[in-house]
Design a protein around this motif. Structure first.
Motif, PDB file in Angstrom:
ATOM      1  N   ALA A 159       5.809 -13.242   3.919  1.00 24.74           N
ATOM      2  CA  ALA A 159       6.105 -13.675   2.550  1.00 24.74           C
ATOM      3  C   ALA A 159       6.614 -15.123   2.540  1.00 24.74           C
ATOM      4  CB  ALA A 159       7.133 -12.744   1.919  1.00 24.74           C
ATOM      5  N   GLU A 160       7.486 -15.441   3.487  1.00 23.59           N
ATOM      6  CA  GLU A 160       7.997 -16.809   3.579  1.00 23.59           C
ATOM      7  C   GLU A 160       6.872 -17.798   3.882  1.00 23.59           C
ATOM      8  OE1 GLU A 160      12.158 -17.246   5.563  1.00 23.59           O
ATOM      9  OE2 GLU A 160      11.227 -15.495   6.496  1.00 23.59           O
ATOM     10  N   ARG A 161       5.960 -17.397   4.764  1.00 20.93           N
ATOM     11  CA  ARG A 161       4.886 -18.300   5.178  1.00 20.93           C
ATOM     12  C   ARG A 161       3.854 -18.500   4.075  1.00 20.93           C
ATOM     13  NH1 ARG A 161       3.275 -14.738   9.238  1.00 20.93           N
ATOM     14  NH2 ARG A 161       1.295 -15.874   9.348  1.00 20.93           N
ATOM     15  N   LEU A 162       3.666 -17.502   3.239  1.00 22.10           N
ATOM     16  CA  LEU A 162       2.759 -17.660   2.101  1.00 22.10           C
ATOM     17  C   LEU A 162       3.304 -18.705   1.136  1.00 22.10           C
ATOM     18  CD1 LEU A 162       1.703 -13.964   1.377  1.00 22.10           C
ATOM     19  CD2 LEU A 162       0.235 -15.816   2.216  1.00 22.10           C
ATOM     20  N   LYS A 163       4.618 -18.739   1.023  1.00 27.89           N
ATOM     21  CA  LYS A 163       5.265 -19.697   0.140  1.00 27.89           C
ATOM     22  C   LYS A 163       5.373 -21.075   0.790  1.00 27.89           C
ATOM     23  CE  LYS A 163       9.597 -20.383  -2.432  1.00 27.89           C
ATOM     24  NZ  LYS A 163      10.940 -19.803  -2.715  1.00 27.89           N
ATOM     25  N   ASP A 164       5.645 -21.086   2.085  1.00 22.89           N
ATOM     26  CA  ASP A 164       5.881 -22.339   2.806  1.00 22.89           C
ATOM     27  C   ASP A 164       5.285 -22.208   4.206  1.00 22.89           C
ATOM     28  OD1 ASP A 164       6.763 -24.830   3.530  1.00 22.89           O
ATOM     29  OD2 ASP A 164       8.864 -24.240   3.818  1.00 22.89           O
ATOM     30  N   LEU A 166       3.960 -22.595   7.992  1.00 22.76           N
ATOM     31  CA  LEU A 166       4.510 -23.274   9.152  1.00 22.76           C
ATOM     32  C   LEU A 166       3.670 -24.511   9.477  1.00 22.76           C
ATOM     33  CD1 LEU A 166       5.398 -20.229  11.438  1.00 22.76           C
ATOM     34  CD2 LEU A 166       6.797 -21.362   9.705  1.00 22.76           C
ATOM     35  N   ILE A 167       4.292 -25.478  10.160  1.00 20.97           N
ATOM     36  CA  ILE A 167       3.622 -26.745  10.432  1.00 20.97           C
ATOM     37  C   ILE A 167       2.296 -26.543  11.167  1.00 20.97           C
ATOM     38  CG2 ILE A 167       5.011 -27.061  12.528  1.00 20.97           C
ATOM     39  CD1 ILE A 167       3.599 -29.853  10.274  1.00 20.97           C
ATOM     40  N   ASP A 168       2.253 -25.622  12.133  1.00 18.65           N
ATOM     41  CA  ASP A 168       1.016 -25.439  12.897  1.00 18.65           C
ATOM     42  C   ASP A 168      -0.053 -24.718  12.089  1.00 18.65           C
ATOM     43  OD1 ASP A 168       1.874 -26.831  15.088  1.00 18.65           O
ATOM     44  OD2 ASP A 168       2.702 -25.088  16.119  1.00 18.65           O
ATOM     45  N   GLU A 169       0.344 -23.958  11.085  1.00 22.42           N
ATOM     46  CA  GLU A 169      -0.649 -23.385  10.172  1.00 22.42           C
ATOM     47  C   GLU A 169      -1.275 -24.485   9.320  1.00 22.42           C
ATOM     48  OE1 GLU A 169       0.907 -18.873   9.358  1.00 22.42           O
ATOM     49  OE2 GLU A 169       2.120 -20.492   8.514  1.00 22.42           O
ATOM     50  N   LEU A 170      -0.481 -25.479   8.953  1.00 23.25           N
ATOM     51  CA  LEU A 170      -1.020 -26.626   8.207  1.00 23.25           C
ATOM     52  C   LEU A 170      -1.955 -27.445   9.089  1.00 23.25           C
ATOM     53  CD1 LEU A 170       2.226 -27.822   6.366  1.00 23.25           C
ATOM     54  CD2 LEU A 170       0.362 -26.448   5.426  1.00 23.25           C
ATOM     55  N   VAL A 171      -1.608 -27.575  10.362  1.00 24.72           N
ATOM     56  CA  VAL A 171      -2.468 -28.298  11.296  1.00 24.72           C
ATOM     57  C   VAL A 171      -3.817 -27.600  11.416  1.00 24.72           C
ATOM     58  CG1 VAL A 171      -2.767 -28.923  13.727  1.00 24.72           C
ATOM     59  CG2 VAL A 171      -0.575 -29.331  12.598  1.00 24.72           C
ATOM     60  N   VAL A 172      -3.807 -26.271  11.527  1.00 19.56           N
ATOM     61  CA  VAL A 172      -5.057 -25.510  11.625  1.00 19.56           C
ATOM     62  C   VAL A 172      -5.903 -25.679  10.368  1.00 19.56           C
ATOM     63  CG1 VAL A 172      -6.028 -23.174  11.661  1.00 19.56           C
ATOM     64  CG2 VAL A 172      -4.294 -23.824  13.311  1.00 19.56           C
ATOM     65  N   PRO A 205       5.714 -16.783  13.413  1.00 21.68           N
ATOM     66  CA  PRO A 205       5.602 -15.579  12.580  1.00 21.68           C
ATOM     67  C   PRO A 205       6.284 -14.391  13.264  1.00 21.68           C
ATOM     68  CG  PRO A 205       3.504 -16.722  12.710  1.00 21.68           C
ATOM     69  CD  PRO A 205       4.397 -17.360  13.723  1.00 21.68           C
ATOM     70  N   GLU A 206       7.033 -13.634  12.500  1.00 20.83           N
ATOM     71  CA  GLU A 206       7.850 -12.581  13.091  1.00 20.83           C
ATOM     72  C   GLU A 206       7.043 -11.499  13.789  1.00 20.83           C
ATOM     73  OE1 GLU A 206      10.141 -10.737  10.025  1.00 20.83           O
ATOM     74  OE2 GLU A 206       8.388 -10.074   8.865  1.00 20.83           O
ATOM     75  N   GLU A 207       5.753 -11.342  13.428  1.00 24.78           N
ATOM     76  CA  GLU A 207       4.963 -10.272  14.047  1.00 24.78           C
ATOM     77  C   GLU A 207       4.756 -10.489  15.545  1.00 24.78           C
ATOM     78  OE1 GLU A 207       1.832 -12.737  11.608  1.00 24.78           O
ATOM     79  OE2 GLU A 207       3.929 -12.076  11.400  1.00 24.78           O
TER      80      GLU A 207
END
Length: 490
Positions: A159-164, A166-172, A205-207
């Protein structure tokens, strides 16, 4: 007009035969991959990088020239060693202090490639790289991360990542977008993708915690300084202690101190989870490359920028010449050459990366740099590893070199051979341009990697090692050039 049109068509045809290059860097990555499981660094779940390794030239013993981000990145991106780039810290820019050297992305840009970068490639900032070295790129995408020092690690919910994100998700996301644009162009590309993790803070990611049950996480068995280690070799790991949760523990970082057991386990678990997160991010980029039918036309390089200590010797992060800090993963996939996987245990260095990628892409070999090369724009202080793709057991380098600077104009010069690591900490009045100015020795170290790979006992003053020390001293003072001369024609 017809003649000009023919020339243009021929140019496009020749350029179309060149391989693309996908250049991926992970920040602060020790060989914490399944492909390096024999090192027993702890649990690792990296199926995607292991799969890439199985289609690459996998260097089991690859060494950086300095265990700090900017000196290491400057070195391998220019193919020159720190005493040539003159970059030993996070504050100096090689074009200001070393020379106007051609970088890997700049080489390909100068040869008609579209050079595109994103994330962390050079060390960021105005002073370290003039904001990611503009001369190297046709396009560079600056993706910044907030410098939050409140906690040293954090597992982030979906839920947090959908809102904001992570930097490496933006890089991808940017890498995928760039690949789509590049696939439509009529020329080859050099695409550099720099992941921030597993650099501190360990945010993931916590998973991924599920891949590393808390019961599996162990404290290093050698959580003490090497016996008879000189204090100059030690680092108080100020980076980790700058995080508020660690600072609240009032740890000093002093010699033979360590963190509480649970903190050690938590940090190690978070680091491992961050590595698996990077593995998943790399997989997304490679899947996009496959989707666009570019896999067979693209050289893929994956590296860390240096290693990382996770409580071994009681140390954390980097900033030393120890094996944990200078040994890091390196793999290069070259379609048609490494498809079935090639593994080499030969000693290689990160300055070897530039000439290897150039030769693998079909260009003439880079020439070796002369003794004084500050005015030479294009040359290398490394050696192309392309021959290892066909003969991984070929006679190769007998030694590789690293170094690290301490306050007070003290430089630690280190040489790694098949069996030993030997280091001299030298007081220099001015940074030497070679290993020649090594008369004022402050301290020395010798570790027997055949019997003590973890470097737990400094043997430099043991009488039965006197001849070994003398031989290694000669190798260290001779530097890299004699090593390369021995390889001419091989």
């Amino acid at each position: 007009m017809l003649f000009c049109a023919i020339i243009v068509i021929l140019f496009l045809s020749v350029e179309g035969e060149k391989k693309n290059v996908l250049f991926i860097i992970s920040d602060d990555l020790r060989p914490q991959l399944g492909a390096y499981k024999e090192l027993n660094l702890g649990p690792s779940f990296t199926p995607n990088l292991d799969n890439l390794a199985g289609k690459s030239l996998l260097m089991k013993r690859a060494y950086v020239q300095c265990a700090l981000c900017s000196p290491s990145r400057t070195s391998f991106l220019t193919g020159r060693r720190p005493d040539t780039t003159r970059v030993y810290d996070l504050k100096h820019y090689f074009r200001d202090v070393g020379g106007n050297f051609t970088t890997i992305p700049q080489f390909f840009k100068n040869h008609g490639y579209r050079s595109v970068g994103m994330g962390k490639i050079f060390h960021p900032g105005v002073t370290a790289s003039n904001n990611e070295d503009p001369l190297s790129w046709n396009n560079f995408y600056h993706l910044e991360e907030d410098q939050d020092l409140s906690v040293s690690w954090r597992a982030v919910s979906k839920a947090e990542r959908l809102k904001d994100p992570l930097i490496d998700e933006l890089v991808v996301a940017q890498a995928k977008t760039s690949l789509h644009h590049l696939a439509r162009e009529r020329r080859p590309f050099f695409l550099a993708v720099g992941f921030r993790r597993p650099h501190l803070p360990f945010v993931f990611p916590e998973e991924y915690l599920a891949d590393y049950p808390a019961t599996q996480i162990q404290i290093p068995r050698n959580d003490y300084a090497p016996i008879d280690m000189p204090s100059i070799a030690w680092s108080k790991y100020p980076e980790l202690r700058s995080y508020h949760d660690i600072g609240a523990l009032n740890v000093t970082g002093n010699l033979n101190t360590t963190l509480p057991d649970q903190i050690v386990k938590d940090l190690r678990r978070a680091y491992f989870s961050s590595v698996t997160f990077v593995d998943a991010m790399v997989a997304e980029v490679l899947a996009e490359l496959e989707k666009l039918n570019l896999m067979d036309d693209t050289i893929i390089s994956f590296i860390g920028d240096h290693g990382f200590s996770l409580g071994e010797h009681g140390l954390w992060a980097k900033n030393t010449n120890f094996e944990d800090n200078v040994h890091t993963p390196m793999m290069i996939r070259v379609p048609g050459k490494t498809d079935r996987g090639v593994v080499t245990n030969n000693l290689v260095e990160f300055v070897d990366l530039f000439p290897t990628i150039v030769e693998a892409a079909g260009f003439p070999p880079l020439r070796q740099c002369p003794e004084r090369s500050s005015q030479v724009y294009l040359c290398t202080e490394g050696k192309s590893m392309v021959p290892l793709m066909t003969d991984p057991d070929a006679q190769w380098k007998s030694a590789v070199f690293s170094q690290y600077e301490r306050p007070g104009n003290i430089m630690g010069y280190s040489v790694k051979t098949d069996k030993y690591r030997y280091t001299e900490w030298v007081r220099v009045s001015e940074k030497a341009s070679s290993n020649s100015d090594m008369a004022d020795v402050v301290a020395r170290e010798l570790y027997d990697h055949e019997n003590d790979y973890q470097e737990n006992v400094n043997l430099v003053d043991h009488h039965d090692k006197a001849s070994v020390v003398a031989s290694l001293k000669q190798t260290l003072h001779g530097g890299w050039r004699p090593i390369h001369t021995d390889l001419i024609g091989k």
